[in-house]
Design a protein around this motif. Sequence first.
Motif, PDB file in Angstrom:
ATOM      1  N   ARG A  57       0.846  -1.201   0.000  1.00 30.09           N
ATOM      2  CA  ARG A  57       0.000   0.000   0.000  1.00 30.09           C
ATOM      3  C   ARG A  57       0.882   1.253   0.000  1.00 30.09           C
ATOM      4  O   ARG A  57       1.042   1.939   1.009  1.00 30.09           O
ATOM      5  CB  ARG A  57      -0.965  -0.035   1.192  1.00 30.09           C
ATOM      6  N   ASN A  77       0.375   3.305   3.355  1.00 28.64           N
ATOM      7  CA  ASN A  77      -0.843   2.910   4.085  1.00 28.64           C
ATOM      8  C   ASN A  77      -1.873   4.048   4.178  1.00 28.64           C
ATOM      9  O   ASN A  77      -2.392   4.327   5.270  1.00 28.64           O
ATOM     10  CB  ASN A  77      -0.506   2.448   5.513  1.00 28.64           C
ATOM     11  N   LEU A  79      -5.209   6.187   4.350  1.00 27.73           N
ATOM     12  CA  LEU A  79      -6.585   5.913   4.749  1.00 27.73           C
ATOM     13  C   LEU A  79      -7.398   7.177   4.565  1.00 27.73           C
ATOM     14  O   LEU A  79      -6.951   8.263   4.966  1.00 27.73           O
ATOM     15  CB  LEU A  79      -6.645   5.550   6.233  1.00 27.73           C
ATOM     16  N   LYS A  81     -10.112   9.333   5.937  1.00 29.56           N
ATOM     17  CA  LYS A  81     -10.811   9.468   7.209  1.00 29.56           C
ATOM     18  C   LYS A  81     -12.152  10.163   7.031  1.00 29.56           C
ATOM     19  O   LYS A  81     -13.062   9.972   7.820  1.00 29.56           O
ATOM     20  CB  LYS A  81      -9.952  10.255   8.214  1.00 29.56           C
ATOM     21  N   TYR A 114      -1.759   8.995   6.599  1.00 25.95           N
ATOM     22  CA  TYR A 114      -0.782   8.120   5.939  1.00 25.95           C
ATOM     23  C   TYR A 114       0.573   8.233   6.629  1.00 25.95           C
ATOM     24  O   TYR A 114       0.764   9.057   7.522  1.00 25.95           O
ATOM     25  CB  TYR A 114      -0.653   8.524   4.467  1.00 25.95           C
TER      26      TYR A 114
END
Length: 174
Positions: A57, A77, A79, A81, A114
Amino acid sequence: MAIKTIITEPNKILRQKSLPVKQVGVEEQRLMDDMLETMYDANGIGLAAIQIGVPKRIIVMDISKSGEKNNPMYFVNPLIKDKVDETSTYEEGCLSVPNFFAEVNRPKECHVEYLDYEGKKKKLKAEGLLATCIQHEMDHLEGILFIDYLSKLKKTMIVKKLSKQKNRPDRIIV
Ligand code: NI
């Protein structure tokens, strides 16, 4: 740094879900360096690791305008939110879907968490082109391509044409 081969549709690898990175180490940083060089070489503004066959990722992006100083961004990584209901529309392309473009609607604004190049936790409020680009790249981590948002007919047509392009013999200029 090294320029890697970008995988193009149709290819099962692009449909794989990428896995979270446990720690940002030297190997991941080398991967990000290669991804950035590969992306610049292909004149792209974003690239996900899976596009060079690595199911991690990790995303690199640079949305600076031509003539401006390079502004590489690294997302490990990532995401989402939060995102707004309002959408914006861009004509999108993808290095894994060469020579095809289509309008896609996506949330106009999103908040992303991240890890950066150094593995530090970061937050970003993305709007406009940045928001669209990061959402496009994050789709890659789920095995989703922008053509998946098009009508079945249009998508089938594009994939068919891409398959034909692939089966051509190598072009040589001597
Ligand atoms: Ni793409």
